[in-house]
Design an enzyme around this catalytic site. Structure first.
Site, PDB file in Angstrom:
ATOM      1  N   ASP A  97     -24.416   9.916   5.789  1.00  0.00           N
ATOM      2  CA  ASP A  97     -23.407  10.808   5.235  1.00  0.00           C
ATOM      3  C   ASP A  97     -23.570  12.220   5.807  1.00  0.00           C
ATOM      4  O   ASP A  97     -22.755  12.639   6.625  1.00  0.00           O
ATOM      5  CB  ASP A  97     -23.480  10.805   3.697  1.00  0.00           C
ATOM      6  CG  ASP A  97     -22.353  11.623   3.091  1.00  0.00           C
ATOM      7  OD1 ASP A  97     -21.299  11.723   3.720  1.00  0.00           O
ATOM      8  OD2 ASP A  97     -22.539  12.169   1.976  1.00  0.00           O
ATOM      9  N   CYS A 162      -8.414   0.169  15.563  1.00  0.00           N
ATOM     10  CA  CYS A 162      -7.866  -0.919  14.750  1.00  0.00           C
ATOM     11  C   CYS A 162      -6.501  -1.346  15.314  1.00  0.00           C
ATOM     12  O   CYS A 162      -5.973  -0.711  16.222  1.00  0.00           O
ATOM     13  CB  CYS A 162      -7.723  -0.469  13.293  1.00  0.00           C
ATOM     14  SG  CYS A 162      -6.383   0.727  13.037  1.00  0.00           S
ATOM     15  N   CYS A 165      -1.600  -1.319  12.258  1.00  0.00           N
ATOM     16  CA  CYS A 165      -0.451  -1.939  11.573  1.00  0.00           C
ATOM     17  C   CYS A 165       0.322  -0.951  10.693  1.00  0.00           C
ATOM     18  O   CYS A 165       1.468  -1.203  10.325  1.00  0.00           O
ATOM     19  CB  CYS A 165      -0.938  -3.114  10.712  1.00  0.00           C
ATOM     20  SG  CYS A 165      -1.915  -2.569   9.302  1.00  0.00           S
ATOM     21  N   CYS A 218      -6.248   2.795   0.776  1.00  0.00           N
ATOM     22  CA  CYS A 218      -6.040   2.491   2.203  1.00  0.00           C
ATOM     23  C   CYS A 218      -7.027   1.437   2.701  1.00  0.00           C
ATOM     24  O   CYS A 218      -6.777   0.768   3.702  1.00  0.00           O
ATOM     25  CB  CYS A 218      -6.113   3.756   3.055  1.00  0.00           C
ATOM     26  SG  CYS A 218      -7.628   4.688   2.866  1.00  0.00           S
ATOM     27  N   CYS A 222      -5.788  -2.839   3.843  1.00  0.00           N
ATOM     28  CA  CYS A 222      -6.026  -3.063   5.284  1.00  0.00           C
ATOM     29  C   CYS A 222      -6.212  -4.561   5.580  1.00  0.00           C
ATOM     30  O   CYS A 222      -6.949  -5.252   4.879  1.00  0.00           O
ATOM     31  CB  CYS A 222      -7.283  -2.283   5.693  1.00  0.00           C
ATOM     32  SG  CYS A 222      -7.712  -2.502   7.417  1.00  0.00           S
TER      33      CYS A 222
HETATM   34  S1  SF4 Z   1      -5.096   5.965   0.470  1.00  0.00           S
HETATM   35 FE1  SF4 Z   1      -6.814   6.633   1.767  1.00  0.00          FE
HETATM   36  S2  SF4 Z   1      -6.101   8.473   2.844  1.00  0.00           S
HETATM   37 FE2  SF4 Z   1      -4.710   8.091   1.129  1.00  0.00          FE
HETATM   38  S3  SF4 Z   1      -5.484   9.317  -0.564  1.00  0.00           S
HETATM   39 FE3  SF4 Z   1      -6.401   7.287  -0.778  1.00  0.00          FE
HETATM   40  S4  SF4 Z   1      -8.374   7.439   0.349  1.00  0.00           S
HETATM   41 FE4  SF4 Z   1      -7.109   9.197   0.983  1.00  0.00          FE
HETATM   42  S1  SF4 Z   2      -4.289  -0.702   7.450  1.00  0.00           S
HETATM   43 FE1  SF4 Z   2      -6.203  -1.006   8.603  1.00  0.00          FE
HETATM   44  S2  SF4 Z   2      -5.575  -2.022  10.519  1.00  0.00           S
HETATM   45 FE2  SF4 Z   2      -3.714  -1.170   9.616  1.00  0.00          FE
HETATM   46  S3  SF4 Z   2      -3.516   0.861  10.579  1.00  0.00           S
HETATM   47 FE3  SF4 Z   2      -4.629   1.164   8.660  1.00  0.00          FE
HETATM   48  S4  SF4 Z   2      -6.799   1.071   9.209  1.00  0.00           S
HETATM   49 FE4  SF4 Z   2      -5.637   0.187  10.928  1.00  0.00          FE
END
Ligand code: SF4
Ligand code: SF4
Length: 288
Positions: A97, A162, A165, A218, A222
Site C-alpha cells: 500500500d 484489461c 469492456c 467496479c 468486471c
Molecule cells: S465504482 Fe469504482 S471508481 Fe466508481 S466510485 Fe466505486 S470504487 Fe470508485
Molecule cells: S469492467 Fe473490468 S475488464 Fe471491463 S473495462 Fe472495467 S476493468 Fe476492464
C-alpha cells in the site's frame, strides 16, 4: 530457498528490476537501508482477500477482515529475516500500500495481472481483489530465482491492459471512470468515504452510496471477477481474510468495536472513528 506457497499460502509472485518501476517514493527505500540509485529489484506478490462471507454488507471487501497492514507487517517480519539468512549481507524490506513504487503498473509489468480501466491490477485467479505486497532489495533481480521457489521472471516487462469492456465505467455511481480508464480519484467513493471533511455534494454522494467505507462496484461488475467466481478461484486461500469479518457497520457496531478495543485493528480505523462514524450517521439519517 523459500516456498511462499507452503509457508504463507502465497501462490503468485514475480520479480522485477527497480529500473522497470516508477519509484515514486525513493525515501522509503533509503529509510529502509536500500539504495534508491536506480539499481536493485523487488519481489512482488498477490495477497487475495475476497471472501464470500464478506459480501452483501456496507463495508468494502478489503476492509471486512482485520487490517491488511497488520497482516503484511507480520508477513514481512517473518520473510525478510529468512531472506537475509539465505543471502548474508543483503538487505530486504517489505512494503504494501504505502510503497516506494507504483504497484499496479509494476505488478502488471512483472506479469501478475493486467491493468484494469478501474485503475486496479486484475489477476486471472483473483480478479482485482488483491493486495500487492513487495519485498525490496539493493541486489540484482536475478537473485530472486535463487531465493524463491517458482518465482515468475519475465524476459520483457511489457504491461498488458484489461479487455476494456467498459462495464466498470457504466456501473460507477460516481462517474469516476472516464474514457480509456482515466480515474477521477477525488470523485471515487472509495476516496470520498475516507475524507475528513465533505462538501455538501460529497455528503449527498455518501448518503446515496451502497457503502459506508470504500466501494466495490467496479470490481464486482468486471468480467474478470465473474470469470474468477465461476472458475472457483475468487475466494481467498488466506485464512486471515476469512476471519473476524465485519461486513456491516452501524452506530452500535462502531461503539462496540471501540469499547472492546477492536476498532484500531480494522482497515477502516485509519482515519479515526469520526470519519467512518460520520458516514454511518449520514446514511442512518437518510433511513438506510
Ligand atoms: S465504482 Fe469504482 S471508481 Fe466508481 S466510485 Fe466505486 S470504487 Fe470508485
Ligand atoms: S469492467 Fe473490468 S475488464 Fe471491463 S473495462 Fe472495467 S476493468 Fe476492464
Amino acid at each position: 530457498m523459500l516456498d511462499l506457497r507452503s509457508l504463507y499460502g502465497i501462490e503468485a509472485a514475480a520479480s522485477i528490476p527497480l529500473s522497470e518501476c516508477f519509484v515514486a517514493k525513493p525515501y522509503l527505500l533509503e529509510r529502509a537501508g536500500i539504495p534508491a540509485d536506480g539499481g536493485g529489484s523487488a519481489l512482488l506478490f498477490l495477497l487475495p482477500y475476497y471472501t464470500s462471507g464478506g459480501e452483501g454488507g456496507n463495508v468494502s471487501m478489503y476492509a471486512v477482515a482485520g487490517d491488511y497492514h497488520e497482516y503484511c507487517k507480520s508477513l514481512f517480519a517473518d520473510i525478510c529475516p529468512r531472506l537475509e539468512a539465505l543471502m548474508p549481507g543483503a538487505r530486504f524490506a517489505g512494503f504494501a500500500d504505502h510503497s516506494p513504487i507504483r504497484e499496479v503498473e509494476a505488478a502488471a509489468k512483472a506479469g501478475l495481472g493486467v491493468r484494469g480501466q478501474n485503475g486496479l491490477l486484475i489477476s486471472r485467479e483473483y480478479s482485482s481483489f488483491v493486495f500487492i505486497g513487495g519485498i525490496y532489495t539493493g541486489a540484482d533481480v536475478g537473485i530472486w530465482h535463487d531465493l524463491i521457489c517458482g518465482v515468475k521472471i519475465r524476459d520483457s516487462y511489457e504491461p498488458e491492459d484489461c479487455i476494456g469492456c467498459g462495464a466498470c465505467r457504466a456501473a460507477c455511481p460516481a462517474g469516476a471512470i472516464g474514457e480509456r480508464g482515466r480515474i477521477d480519484r477525488d470523485a471515487c467513493l472509495s476516496a470520498v468515504t475516507q475524507k475528513k471533511k465533505l462538501t455538501a455534494e460529497e455528503e449527498g454522494a455518501v448518503a446515496e452510496a451502497e457503502y459506508v467505507w470504500g466501494c466495490d462496484i467496479c470490481q464486482l461488475v468486471c468480467p474478470y471477477t465473474k470469470a474468477a467466481r465461476s472458475s472457483g478461484t475468487l475466494e481467498t486461500p488466506l485464512s486471515y481474510f476469512k476471519e473476524k469479518l465485519i461486513k456491516t457497520l452501524d452506530t452500535a457496531t462502531i461503539s462496540r468495536l471501540i469499547s472492546d478495543g477492536e476498532f484500531e485493528s480494522r482497515a477502516f480505523a485509519w482515519r479515526g472513528a469520526g470519519v467512518v462514524g460520520r458516514n454511518v450517521h449520514i446514511k442512518e439519517e437518510n433511513g438506510q
